[in-house]
Design an enzyme around this catalytic site. Structure first.
Site, PDB file in Angstrom:
ATOM      1  N   ASN A  87       7.146   8.937   4.354  1.00 47.10           N
ATOM      2  CA  ASN A  87       7.339  10.004   3.365  1.00 47.10           C
ATOM      3  C   ASN A  87       6.187  11.024   3.321  1.00 47.10           C
ATOM      4  OD1 ASN A  87       5.512   8.392   2.055  1.00 47.10           O
ATOM      5  ND2 ASN A  87       6.628   8.257   0.130  1.00 47.10           N
ATOM      6  N   GLU A  90      -8.835   4.847  -5.348  1.00 45.62           N
ATOM      7  CA  GLU A  90      -8.403   5.216  -3.995  1.00 45.62           C
ATOM      8  C   GLU A  90      -9.399   6.179  -3.328  1.00 45.62           C
ATOM      9  OE1 GLU A  90      -3.678   4.609  -5.088  1.00 45.62           O
ATOM     10  OE2 GLU A  90      -4.434   6.626  -4.712  1.00 45.62           O
ATOM     11  N   TYR A 107      -3.013  -0.889   0.032  1.00 41.53           N
ATOM     12  CA  TYR A 107      -1.718  -1.041  -0.637  1.00 41.53           C
ATOM     13  C   TYR A 107      -1.534  -2.446  -1.224  1.00 41.53           C
ATOM     14  CZ  TYR A 107       0.088   3.518   0.855  1.00 41.53           C
ATOM     15  OH  TYR A 107       0.317   4.867   1.015  1.00 41.53           O
ATOM     16  N   HIS A 110       0.824  10.621   0.520  1.00 41.69           N
ATOM     17  CA  HIS A 110       0.585   9.743  -0.627  1.00 41.69           C
ATOM     18  C   HIS A 110      -0.054  10.572  -1.732  1.00 41.69           C
ATOM     19  CE1 HIS A 110      -0.829   6.356  -3.036  1.00 41.69           C
ATOM     20  NE2 HIS A 110      -2.002   6.979  -3.097  1.00 41.69           N
ATOM     21  N   LYS A 132       0.249  11.160   5.891  1.00 44.54           N
ATOM     22  CA  LYS A 132       0.582   9.893   6.558  1.00 44.54           C
ATOM     23  C   LYS A 132       0.864  10.097   8.050  1.00 44.54           C
ATOM     24  CE  LYS A 132       2.324   7.737   2.327  1.00 44.54           C
ATOM     25  NZ  LYS A 132       3.366   6.836   1.765  1.00 44.54           N
TER      26      LYS A 132
HETATM   27  P1  CMP Z   1       3.131   5.935  -1.607  1.00 37.77           P
HETATM   28  O1  CMP Z   1       3.123   7.018  -2.618  1.00 37.77           O
HETATM   29  O2  CMP Z   1       2.149   6.010  -0.503  1.00 37.77           O
HETATM   30  O3  CMP Z   1       2.958   4.525  -2.354  1.00 37.77           O
HETATM   31  C1  CMP Z   1       3.589   3.318  -1.938  1.00 37.77           C
HETATM   32  C2  CMP Z   1       4.456   3.523  -0.757  1.00 37.77           C
HETATM   33  O4  CMP Z   1       5.365   2.497  -0.480  1.00 37.77           O
HETATM   34  C3  CMP Z   1       5.343   4.724  -0.979  1.00 37.77           C
HETATM   35  O5  CMP Z   1       4.580   5.903  -0.953  1.00 37.77           O
HETATM   36  C4  CMP Z   1       6.354   4.577   0.123  1.00 37.77           C
HETATM   37  O6  CMP Z   1       5.924   5.140   1.338  1.00 37.77           O
HETATM   38  C5  CMP Z   1       6.422   3.066   0.274  1.00 37.77           C
HETATM   39  N1  CMP Z   1       7.706   2.603  -0.223  1.00 37.77           N
HETATM   40  C6  CMP Z   1       8.145   2.639  -1.489  1.00 37.77           C
HETATM   41  N2  CMP Z   1       9.393   2.145  -1.548  1.00 37.77           N
HETATM   42  C7  CMP Z   1       9.747   1.789  -0.279  1.00 37.77           C
HETATM   43  C8  CMP Z   1      10.903   1.218   0.305  1.00 37.77           C
HETATM   44  N3  CMP Z   1      11.978   0.907  -0.440  1.00 37.77           N
HETATM   45  N4  CMP Z   1      10.903   1.022   1.631  1.00 37.77           N
HETATM   46  C9  CMP Z   1       9.807   1.324   2.390  1.00 37.77           C
HETATM   47  N5  CMP Z   1       8.678   1.862   1.871  1.00 37.77           N
HETATM   48  C10 CMP Z   1       8.648   2.094   0.562  1.00 37.77           C
END
Ligand code: CMP
Length: 138
Positions: free
Chosen positions: A113, A127, A50, A116, A10
């Site tokens: 984070n 995906e 998403y 993904h 990311k």
């Molecule tokens: P990802 O695995 O890419 O799939 C969905 C994404 O939504 C997740 O990682 C996080 O980056 C994001 N996400 C999930 N929960 C939250 C939250 N409470 N606040 C902001 N982003 C979130």
């Protein structure tokens, strides 16, 4: 059980120069890179990717963040790929991720984070096809 999963490095991890270290961890864990590219998602493309989260309160923030800078997208192959990759990256919230996982090492918070990872074989296929044509997968 499928042997493929899909990942993105990311914008937070890419901009801090962690792509090489993260790819190294992925390869050392036994994943083979089937397809890979660096790209920049438009807000529209990030929103489409998403779309399953569109009703969540964090959707707008997620789309804005995922289109804020370059990402690396990749299809990975290994036995039990989806589950093993989720183990390697750790919990969505890095504060809850196990020591030694990619998110524990490189993620800032639940939004930023670092990586993904697909949550099912079905989503891994969807995906992967979002980013790569059949002839780009070797
Ligand atoms: P990802 O695995 O890419 O799939 C969905 C994404 O939504 C997740 O990682 C996080 O980056 C994001 N996400 C999930 N929960 C939250 C939250 N409470 N606040 C902001 N982003 C979130």
């Amino acid at each position: 059980m499928s042997n493929r999963t899909f990942t993105m490095i990311k914008p937070d991890a890419f901009s801090k120069g962690h792509s090489g270290d993260i790819l190294s961890m992925i390869e050392r864990a036994g994943f083979r890179i089937v397809a890979m590219k660096k790209t920049l998602l438009s807000e529209q493309k990030a929103g489409e990717f998403y779309a399953v989260h569109r009703e969540r309160p964090f959707y707008g923030e997620l789309v804005e963040f995922m289109s804020s800078g370059p990402i690396v997208a990749a299809i990975l192959e290994k036995d039990n790929a989806v589950a093993d990759f989720r183990k390697l990256i750790g919990a969505t919230d890095p504060a809850k991720a196990d020591d030694g996982t990619i998110r524990k090492l490189y993620a800032e918070n639940v939004g930023k984070n670092a990586v993904h990872g697909s949550d099912s074989d079905e989503n891994a296929a969807i995906e992967g096809a979002f980013f790569f044509s059949g002839t780009e997968q070797w």
